[in-house]
Scaffold this motif. Structure first.
Motif, PDB file in Angstrom:
ATOM      1  N   GLU A   1      38.402  63.566  47.478  1.00 25.08           N
ATOM      2  CA  GLU A   1      37.669  62.483  48.144  1.00 25.08           C
ATOM      3  C   GLU A   1      37.072  61.520  47.119  1.00 25.08           C
ATOM      4  O   GLU A   1      37.124  60.294  47.293  1.00 25.08           O
ATOM      5  N   ARG A   2      36.505  62.068  46.045  1.00 23.71           N
ATOM      6  CA  ARG A   2      35.901  61.224  45.025  1.00 23.71           C
ATOM      7  C   ARG A   2      36.978  60.406  44.297  1.00 23.71           C
ATOM      8  O   ARG A   2      36.795  59.215  44.015  1.00 23.71           O
TER       9      ARG A   2
ATOM     10  N   GLU B   1      39.780  59.457  45.511  1.00 18.93           N
ATOM     11  CA  GLU B   1      40.214  58.433  46.459  1.00 18.93           C
ATOM     12  C   GLU B   1      39.246  57.252  46.446  1.00 18.93           C
ATOM     13  O   GLU B   1      39.670  56.090  46.447  1.00 18.93           O
ATOM     14  N   ASP B   2      37.957  57.538  46.392  1.00 16.89           N
ATOM     15  CA  ASP B   2      36.956  56.472  46.346  1.00 16.89           C
ATOM     16  C   ASP B   2      37.165  55.569  45.125  1.00 16.89           C
ATOM     17  O   ASP B   2      37.047  54.349  45.221  1.00 16.89           O
ATOM     18  N   VAL B   3      37.461  56.185  43.968  1.00 19.51           N
ATOM     19  CA  VAL B   3      37.653  55.409  42.740  1.00 19.51           C
ATOM     20  C   VAL B   3      38.863  54.485  42.880  1.00 19.51           C
ATOM     21  O   VAL B   3      38.799  53.294  42.537  1.00 19.51           O
TER      22      VAL B   3
ATOM     23  N   LEU C   1      40.377  53.284  45.611  1.00 25.31           N
ATOM     24  CA  LEU C   1      40.182  52.215  46.589  1.00 25.31           C
ATOM     25  C   LEU C   1      39.174  51.181  46.100  1.00 25.31           C
ATOM     26  O   LEU C   1      39.357  49.972  46.311  1.00 25.31           O
ATOM     27  N   LYS C   2      38.128  51.650  45.427  1.00 27.78           N
ATOM     28  CA  LYS C   2      37.152  50.721  44.875  1.00 27.78           C
ATOM     29  C   LYS C   2      37.790  49.856  43.792  1.00 27.78           C
ATOM     30  O   LYS C   2      37.490  48.658  43.683  1.00 27.78           O
TER      31      LYS C   2
ATOM     32  N   LEU D   1      31.993  55.123  39.467  1.00 26.61           N
ATOM     33  CA  LEU D   1      32.139  53.849  40.161  1.00 26.61           C
ATOM     34  C   LEU D   1      31.391  52.717  39.458  1.00 26.61           C
ATOM     35  O   LEU D   1      31.871  51.570  39.430  1.00 26.61           O
TER      36      LEU D   1
END
Length: 329
Positions: free
Chosen positions: A31-32, A34-36, A38-39, A278
């Motif tokens: 999940e983390r 994925e966040d990186v 997409l950001k 991030l």
């Protein structure tokens, strides 16, 4: 201002994706990671760099799953040649292996085309002409868009371009790792090859935040690297502190200074810092068009003359797997 890579304009700072699957610190959750990713797209990153070896395929699977629906928004680069998923780690860039590894990457990435495909390390058992010839077949078949080399020297680059155009040479380059200045940067310019700097912030060292290397995560790749060990690290930390002070004088972060320094060495230079943070992800592109002036570049060059940095960038076993030119001891 964008720079050209594999025939298309991209921002000069891309994202090195290795750390999302392994390498530095405690591994991220899916999940983390994925966040990186997409950001990064939302921040304007348009060059994502992965490899078959990163997480033994997990990094390619991650990118394919998370970014597959936005495939047209970025240049996709991957690499082959370091084999680990069917036995002991080895280098294999034979034509049959190149084709097999490319098919694995295409499947994992969920695509029928990799924009830029690298030979990850020199294979001393296979002439570079044979390896590049095999990659050229993949270009003709439309499976890859362009050919890249990694951790190779200027002589090998010249042999390679005699077989097929080479789009990129990816080697380590930062203020404290300057081997490519011996010959590779010039050879790249001579042949219209983009020079891609990996670890442009010195594997995080040049940020100035890393102090206690003994406290690094057990699986961290930096633990066995001579620069990060004992008296070498204590000495190098003094250089890093001086570098951090220069950044403060200029009103930029140390990471931004390191990236600007790399990109100031030619319009054919690109940098692919990696991060799992991030805030750092945004920081790395916040001053993407900023460059230090010539006097500052000279000051940093004087601080990090190659003889001033203690310890090789790789432990001995890995040192034997790269062929970038070395400064005289």
């Amino acid at each position: 201002m964008k720079r050209f890579l594999a025939g298309r304009p991209v921002n000069p700072i891309g994202l090195g994706c290795m750390g999302l699957s392994h390498g530095y610190g405690v591994p991220l959750t899916e999940e983390r990671a994925e966040d990186v990713l997409l950001k990064a797209l939302d921040l304007g990153y348009d060059h994502f760099d992965t490899a078959r070896i990163y997480g033994v395929g997990r990094n390619e699977l991650l990118i394919g799953r998370v970014l597959g629906g936005r495939r047209g928004e970025f240049l996709l680069a991957s690499k082959m040649g370091i084999i680990l998923d069917d036995g002991p780690r080895r280098i294999d860039c034979s034509p049959a292996t190149i084709r097999r590894e490319c098919e694995k990457s295409l499947k994992a990435l969920g695509t029928d085309h990799i924009d830029l495909y690298y030979m990850h390390r020199p294979d001393y058992t296979v002439p570079i002409e044979e390896s590049v010839g095999a990659m050229a077949e993949l270009v003709r078949e439309g499976k890859i868009g362009a050919i890249g080399l990694s951790e190779m020297n200027a002589t090998t680059l010249r042999r390679a371009v005699a077989v097929h155009p080479i789009a990129a040479m990816q080697n380590e380059y930062s203020p404290w790792t300057r081997n490519v200045e011996i010959a590779v940067i010039e050879a790249c310019a001579e042949h219209g090859v983009a020079m891609i700097a990996f670890s442009p912030v010195g594997r995080g060292a040049l940020c100035g935040e890393l102090r206690d290397v003994a406290g690094l995560y057990e699986g961290d790749l930096r633990r066995p690297m001579p620069r990060f060990i004992g008296e070498n690290w204590a000495h190098n930390l003094e250089l890093i502190d001086a570098f951090v002070a220069i950044a403060a004088e200029l009103g930029v972060t140390p990471a931004q200074l390191s990236l600007g320094w790399v990109l100031a060495h030619g319009d054919h230079l690109h940098a692919i810092p990696g991060t799992t943070n991030l805030a750092h992800l945004a920081e790395n592109v916040a001053r993407m068009d900023w460059r230090p002036d010539a006097a500052t570049v000279a000051r940093i060059n004087a601080l990090f003359v190659p003889s001033a940095v203690h310890g090789h960038r790789y432990p001995e076993a890995l040192r034997q797997q790269v062929e970038t030119e070395e400064f005289a001891a």
